[in-house]
Design a protein around this motif. Structure first.
Motif, short mmCIF file in Angstrom:
data_model
loop_
_atom_site.label_atom_id
_atom_site.label_comp_id
_atom_site.label_asym_id
_atom_site.label_seq_id
_atom_site.Cartn_x
_atom_site.Cartn_y
_atom_site.Cartn_z
N ALA A 2 0.83 -1.21 0.00
CA ALA A 2 0.00 0.00 0.00
C ALA A 2 0.86 1.26 0.00
O ALA A 2 0.55 2.23 -0.68
CB ALA A 2 -0.93 -0.01 1.21
N ALA A 3 1.97 1.24 0.75
CA ALA A 3 2.87 2.40 0.77
C ALA A 3 3.50 2.63 -0.60
O ALA A 3 3.62 3.78 -1.04
CB ALA A 3 3.94 2.21 1.83
N ALA A 4 3.88 1.55 -1.26
CA ALA A 4 4.48 1.69 -2.59
C ALA A 4 3.45 2.21 -3.61
O ALA A 4 3.75 3.11 -4.41
CB ALA A 4 5.04 0.34 -3.05
N VAL A 5 2.24 1.66 -3.56
CA VAL A 5 1.19 2.10 -4.48
C VAL A 5 0.81 3.55 -4.20
O VAL A 5 0.64 4.35 -5.13
CB VAL A 5 -0.04 1.17 -4.38
CG1 VAL A 5 -1.24 1.74 -5.11
CG2 VAL A 5 0.29 -0.21 -4.92
N PHE A 6 0.70 3.91 -2.93
CA PHE A 6 0.38 5.29 -2.56
C PHE A 6 1.46 6.25 -3.06
O PHE A 6 1.15 7.32 -3.57
CB PHE A 6 0.20 5.39 -1.04
CG PHE A 6 -0.26 6.72 -0.58
CD1 PHE A 6 -1.57 7.13 -0.76
CD2 PHE A 6 0.61 7.59 0.05
CE1 PHE A 6 -2.00 8.38 -0.33
CE2 PHE A 6 0.19 8.83 0.49
CZ PHE A 6 -1.12 9.23 0.30
N GLY A 7 2.71 5.86 -2.91
CA GLY A 7 3.80 6.70 -3.40
C GLY A 7 3.78 6.87 -4.91
O GLY A 7 3.98 7.97 -5.42
N ILE A 28 -8.71 11.21 -2.29
CA ILE A 28 -8.96 10.48 -3.54
C ILE A 28 -7.82 9.53 -3.83
O ILE A 28 -8.04 8.35 -4.16
CB ILE A 28 -9.19 11.47 -4.70
CG1 ILE A 28 -10.52 12.20 -4.52
CG2 ILE A 28 -9.15 10.76 -6.05
CD1 ILE A 28 -10.73 13.37 -5.46
N ILE A 29 -6.60 9.99 -3.70
CA ILE A 29 -5.44 9.13 -3.95
C ILE A 29 -5.38 8.01 -2.91
O ILE A 29 -5.10 6.85 -3.25
CB ILE A 29 -4.15 9.98 -3.95
CG1 ILE A 29 -4.16 10.90 -5.17
CG2 ILE A 29 -2.91 9.09 -3.97
CD1 ILE A 29 -3.05 11.92 -5.19
N PHE A 30 -5.68 8.31 -1.66
CA PHE A 30 -5.72 7.29 -0.60
C PHE A 30 -6.77 6.24 -0.93
O PHE A 30 -6.53 5.03 -0.78
CB PHE A 30 -6.03 7.99 0.73
CG PHE A 30 -5.72 7.19 1.95
CD1 PHE A 30 -4.45 7.20 2.49
CD2 PHE A 30 -6.69 6.45 2.59
CE1 PHE A 30 -4.14 6.50 3.64
CE2 PHE A 30 -6.41 5.74 3.73
CZ PHE A 30 -5.14 5.76 4.26
N GLY A 31 -7.93 6.66 -1.38
CA GLY A 31 -9.01 5.74 -1.76
C GLY A 31 -8.66 4.88 -2.96
O GLY A 31 -9.00 3.69 -3.01
N ILE A 32 -7.99 5.47 -3.94
CA ILE A 32 -7.57 4.69 -5.11
C ILE A 32 -6.55 3.63 -4.70
O ILE A 32 -6.61 2.49 -5.17
CB ILE A 32 -7.02 5.62 -6.21
CG1 ILE A 32 -8.15 6.48 -6.79
CG2 ILE A 32 -6.36 4.81 -7.32
CD1 ILE A 32 -7.68 7.57 -7.73
N ALA A 33 -5.64 4.00 -3.81
CA ALA A 33 -4.66 3.02 -3.32
C ALA A 33 -5.36 1.88 -2.59
O ALA A 33 -4.99 0.71 -2.75
CB ALA A 33 -3.64 3.70 -2.40
#
Length: 112
Positions: free
Chosen positions: A36-41, A73-78
């Protein structure tokens, strides 16, 4: 390269801390938090500039408060991409989770 790995590790730990808070963010394991951290980044690096340009008028009108919505929005997409990362209350969990992530990341990075 070392700074990127350190930031990724701190964000992973931040995700684990957030999953323990009663805000509706659920992460199954350390491995899922790391993913999740990698995708969020990656989403922050790739998608945030586009959303910023599209939402710039709203950012101006709200004096920057719309940036919280963009982060949510970015948090939700991740959360939608990573299996094992779930938002119990939808947008509100994403909004509170993204704010908590930035606060916890700031605190942890200030110690390092």
């Amino acid at each position: 390269m070392g700074d990127i790995l350190l930031t990724w590790l701190v964000t992973t730990v931040s995700f684990l801390i957030i999953s323990r808070l009663p805000i509706g963010v659920e992460i199954a394991s350390f491995r899922k938090a790391a993913i999740a951290a990698a995708v969020f980044g990656l989403l922050n690096a790739l998608l945030r500039p586009i959303l910023f340009l599209l939402g710039f008028p709203l950012i101006l009108v709200t004096f920057g408060l719309f940036l919280f919505v963009l982060n949510a929005i970015i948090f939700g997409i991740a959360a939608a991409i990573v299996e094992g990362f779930r938002l119990r209350y939808g947008f509100w969990s994403a909004l509170i989770g993204s704010i908590a992530l930035s606060i916890i990341n700031s605190i942890l990075l200030s110690f390092i």
